[in-house]
Design a protein around this motif. Structure first.
Motif, PDB file in Angstrom:
ATOM      1  N   SER A 108      44.246  41.642  43.645  1.00  0.00           N
ATOM      2  CA  SER A 108      43.550  40.878  42.611  1.00  0.00           C
ATOM      3  C   SER A 108      42.460  41.733  41.960  1.00  0.00           C
ATOM      4  O   SER A 108      41.908  42.637  42.583  1.00  0.00           O
ATOM      5  CB  SER A 108      42.914  39.626  43.218  1.00  0.00           C
ATOM      6  OG  SER A 108      43.891  38.793  43.798  1.00  0.00           O
ATOM      7  N   ASP A 109      42.170  41.425  40.687  1.00  0.00           N
ATOM      8  CA  ASP A 109      41.058  42.056  39.963  1.00  0.00           C
ATOM      9  C   ASP A 109      41.141  43.585  39.987  1.00  0.00           C
ATOM     10  O   ASP A 109      40.129  44.270  40.160  1.00  0.00           O
ATOM     11  CB  ASP A 109      39.705  41.607  40.557  1.00  0.00           C
ATOM     12  CG  ASP A 109      39.533  40.101  40.560  1.00  0.00           C
ATOM     13  OD1 ASP A 109      40.021  39.451  39.624  1.00  0.00           O
ATOM     14  OD2 ASP A 109      38.928  39.574  41.508  1.00  0.00           O
ATOM     15  N   TRP A 110      42.347  44.132  39.775  1.00  0.00           N
ATOM     16  CA  TRP A 110      42.524  45.581  39.918  1.00  0.00           C
ATOM     17  C   TRP A 110      42.870  46.279  38.607  1.00  0.00           C
ATOM     18  O   TRP A 110      42.438  47.399  38.376  1.00  0.00           O
ATOM     19  CB  TRP A 110      43.614  45.866  40.954  1.00  0.00           C
ATOM     20  CG  TRP A 110      43.538  47.242  41.530  1.00  0.00           C
ATOM     21  CD1 TRP A 110      42.765  47.657  42.569  1.00  0.00           C
ATOM     22  CD2 TRP A 110      44.285  48.399  41.104  1.00  0.00           C
ATOM     23  NE1 TRP A 110      42.975  48.993  42.815  1.00  0.00           N
ATOM     24  CE2 TRP A 110      43.894  49.471  41.937  1.00  0.00           C
ATOM     25  CE3 TRP A 110      45.227  48.630  40.112  1.00  0.00           C
ATOM     26  CZ2 TRP A 110      44.421  50.754  41.801  1.00  0.00           C
ATOM     27  CZ3 TRP A 110      45.760  49.907  39.965  1.00  0.00           C
ATOM     28  CH2 TRP A 110      45.359  50.952  40.807  1.00  0.00           C
ATOM     29  N   ARG A 131      49.586  33.014  35.593  1.00  0.00           N
ATOM     30  CA  ARG A 131      48.478  32.929  36.549  1.00  0.00           C
ATOM     31  C   ARG A 131      48.434  34.167  37.442  1.00  0.00           C
ATOM     32  O   ARG A 131      47.354  34.644  37.806  1.00  0.00           O
ATOM     33  CB  ARG A 131      48.605  31.658  37.399  1.00  0.00           C
ATOM     34  CG  ARG A 131      48.297  30.372  36.649  1.00  0.00           C
ATOM     35  CD  ARG A 131      48.084  29.205  37.598  1.00  0.00           C
ATOM     36  NE  ARG A 131      49.252  28.916  38.414  1.00  0.00           N
ATOM     37  CZ  ARG A 131      50.215  28.082  38.055  1.00  0.00           C
ATOM     38  NH1 ARG A 131      50.153  27.458  36.876  1.00  0.00           N
ATOM     39  NH2 ARG A 131      51.242  27.852  38.856  1.00  0.00           N
ATOM     40  N   GLU A 132      49.597  34.692  37.789  1.00  0.00           N
ATOM     41  CA  GLU A 132      49.649  35.919  38.586  1.00  0.00           C
ATOM     42  C   GLU A 132      49.106  37.109  37.797  1.00  0.00           C
ATOM     43  O   GLU A 132      48.380  37.946  38.330  1.00  0.00           O
ATOM     44  CB  GLU A 132      51.087  36.209  39.029  1.00  0.00           C
ATOM     45  CG  GLU A 132      51.484  35.550  40.316  1.00  0.00           C
ATOM     46  CD  GLU A 132      50.760  36.161  41.502  1.00  0.00           C
ATOM     47  OE1 GLU A 132      51.260  37.138  42.080  1.00  0.00           O
ATOM     48  OE2 GLU A 132      49.661  35.663  41.853  1.00  0.00           O
ATOM     49  N   TRP A 134      46.909  36.906  35.413  1.00  0.00           N
ATOM     50  CA  TRP A 134      45.463  36.673  35.364  1.00  0.00           C
ATOM     51  C   TRP A 134      44.805  37.130  36.661  1.00  0.00           C
ATOM     52  O   TRP A 134      43.738  37.757  36.641  1.00  0.00           O
ATOM     53  CB  TRP A 134      45.199  35.188  35.127  1.00  0.00           C
ATOM     54  CG  TRP A 134      43.772  34.834  34.831  1.00  0.00           C
ATOM     55  CD1 TRP A 134      43.187  34.711  33.603  1.00  0.00           C
ATOM     56  CD2 TRP A 134      42.742  34.534  35.784  1.00  0.00           C
ATOM     57  NE1 TRP A 134      41.861  34.364  33.739  1.00  0.00           N
ATOM     58  CE2 TRP A 134      41.569  34.254  35.061  1.00  0.00           C
ATOM     59  CE3 TRP A 134      42.712  34.483  37.183  1.00  0.00           C
ATOM     60  CZ2 TRP A 134      40.371  33.923  35.693  1.00  0.00           C
ATOM     61  CZ3 TRP A 134      41.510  34.164  37.810  1.00  0.00           C
ATOM     62  CH2 TRP A 134      40.362  33.886  37.065  1.00  0.00           C
ATOM     63  N   ARG A 135      45.453  36.851  37.782  1.00  0.00           N
ATOM     64  CA  ARG A 135      44.880  37.197  39.092  1.00  0.00           C
ATOM     65  C   ARG A 135      44.690  38.700  39.252  1.00  0.00           C
ATOM     66  O   ARG A 135      43.644  39.157  39.744  1.00  0.00           O
ATOM     67  CB  ARG A 135      45.792  36.666  40.211  1.00  0.00           C
ATOM     68  CG  ARG A 135      45.294  37.012  41.620  1.00  0.00           C
ATOM     69  CD  ARG A 135      46.277  36.565  42.681  1.00  0.00           C
ATOM     70  NE  ARG A 135      47.553  37.285  42.611  1.00  0.00           N
ATOM     71  CZ  ARG A 135      47.736  38.510  43.098  1.00  0.00           C
ATOM     72  NH1 ARG A 135      46.756  39.182  43.672  1.00  0.00           N
ATOM     73  NH2 ARG A 135      48.941  39.077  43.000  1.00  0.00           N
ATOM     74  N   VAL A 136      45.682  39.490  38.850  1.00  0.00           N
ATOM     75  CA  VAL A 136      45.613  40.937  39.118  1.00  0.00           C
ATOM     76  C   VAL A 136      44.748  41.680  38.099  1.00  0.00           C
ATOM     77  O   VAL A 136      44.392  42.836  38.317  1.00  0.00           O
ATOM     78  CB  VAL A 136      47.020  41.574  39.180  1.00  0.00           C
ATOM     79  CG1 VAL A 136      47.844  40.935  40.286  1.00  0.00           C
ATOM     80  CG2 VAL A 136      47.744  41.487  37.837  1.00  0.00           C
ATOM     81  N   LYS A 138      41.334  42.653  36.072  1.00  0.00           N
ATOM     82  CA  LYS A 138      39.889  42.629  36.230  1.00  0.00           C
ATOM     83  C   LYS A 138      39.290  41.639  35.223  1.00  0.00           C
ATOM     84  O   LYS A 138      39.866  41.419  34.151  1.00  0.00           O
ATOM     85  CB  LYS A 138      39.296  44.008  35.945  1.00  0.00           C
ATOM     86  CG  LYS A 138      39.698  45.110  36.891  1.00  0.00           C
ATOM     87  CD  LYS A 138      39.077  46.415  36.426  1.00  0.00           C
ATOM     88  CE  LYS A 138      39.477  47.579  37.314  1.00  0.00           C
ATOM     89  NZ  LYS A 138      38.900  48.858  36.817  1.00  0.00           N
ATOM     90  N   LYS A 202      41.030  38.201  30.077  1.00  0.00           N
ATOM     91  CA  LYS A 202      40.606  37.441  31.252  1.00  0.00           C
ATOM     92  C   LYS A 202      39.080  37.375  31.273  1.00  0.00           C
ATOM     93  O   LYS A 202      38.410  38.370  31.466  1.00  0.00           O
ATOM     94  CB  LYS A 202      41.100  38.101  32.533  1.00  0.00           C
ATOM     95  CG  LYS A 202      40.558  37.436  33.805  1.00  0.00           C
ATOM     96  CD  LYS A 202      41.057  38.122  35.046  1.00  0.00           C
ATOM     97  CE  LYS A 202      40.444  37.495  36.301  1.00  0.00           C
ATOM     98  NZ  LYS A 202      40.971  38.083  37.551  1.00  0.00           N
TER      99      LYS A 202
END
Length: 216
Positions: A108-110, A131-132, A134-136, A138, A202
């Motif tokens: 996440s956030d990478w 959503r996935e 969005w998760r990965v 930053k 994001k």
């Protein structure tokens, strides 16, 4: 099953040939879409539905000190993409993984950016996939979607009749899915030839989006 019906999951010699042809055929729309994506030289980018890897190669050039990773459902596409980007893989600047966008294995956030060229037509459960993505990303990261057809004309429907499992989305539909996933600052670009590009950001502190249209 026809040549075109293999688009979602190409296999065998015909699949390898098709992936090579797709690398060439999708070049104009990919280059147009990349025009709207601004990347730092050291950016970390994920290309979802990376196909034969041509866009991964382009992204690696755009980010000479960065890292580009890819994911694709098709084993044939992953094999082709890995061959095309073998040098970058050896230098630990590239990783290409076979799997679904519904469950991205990366942290996440990478990523600074996620790209999707000519692929969201085939994503199952688009809301979950977004959503996935969005998760990965930053916070402040960018999601680029680039499609060769935008659903604005009845002629676009012919592709869903030819290609198995294909859904053509209008810009308003994609924008709604993006907003539901938490994206903001959504810009919509359309070309005179019917190409469609969406750029979304994001931002955890924003619950709205904006739309821009331009013909190029």
């Amino acid at each position: 099953m026809s040549f075109f019906e293999n688009t979602r999951n190409p296999k065998g010699f015909g699949g390898r040939l098709m992936v090579t042809m797709m690398n060439l055929a999708h070049t104009p729309v990919a280059l147009w879409g990349l025009h709207f994506l601004h990347l730092a030289p050291d950016a970390k980018v994920l290309d979802c539905g990376c196909g034969g890897g041509a866009n991964i190669k382009r992204l690696l050039k755009r980010c000479p000190r960065g890292i580009v990773k890819g994911v694709d459902y098709s084993a044939v596409s992953v094999e082709k993409s890995r061959r095309l980007n073998a040098e970058a893989i050896q230098r630990d600047r590239c990783v290409i993984w076979q799997g679904s966008v519904q469950r991205i294995i990366f942290a996440s956030d990478w990523f600074d950016a996620v790209t999707a060229f000519e692929t969201v037509y085939f994503w199952p459960d688009l809301a979950k996939c977004f959503r996935e993505v969005w998760r990965v990303l930053k916070p402040g990261g960018t999601f680029l979607i680039c499609n060769e057809v935008n659903g604005d004309t009845d002629k676009d429907k012919k592709w869903t009749e030819i290609i198995d499992g294909m859904t053509i989305y209008k810009d308003t539909e994609l924008k709604a899915y993006l907003e539901q996933a938490g994206f903001c600052d959504i810009a919509v670009h359309k070309s005179k030839t019917g190409w469609l590009c969406l750029i979304a950001v994001k931002r955890s502190d924003c619950g709205c989006g904006r739309q821009e249209n331009e013909g190029l």
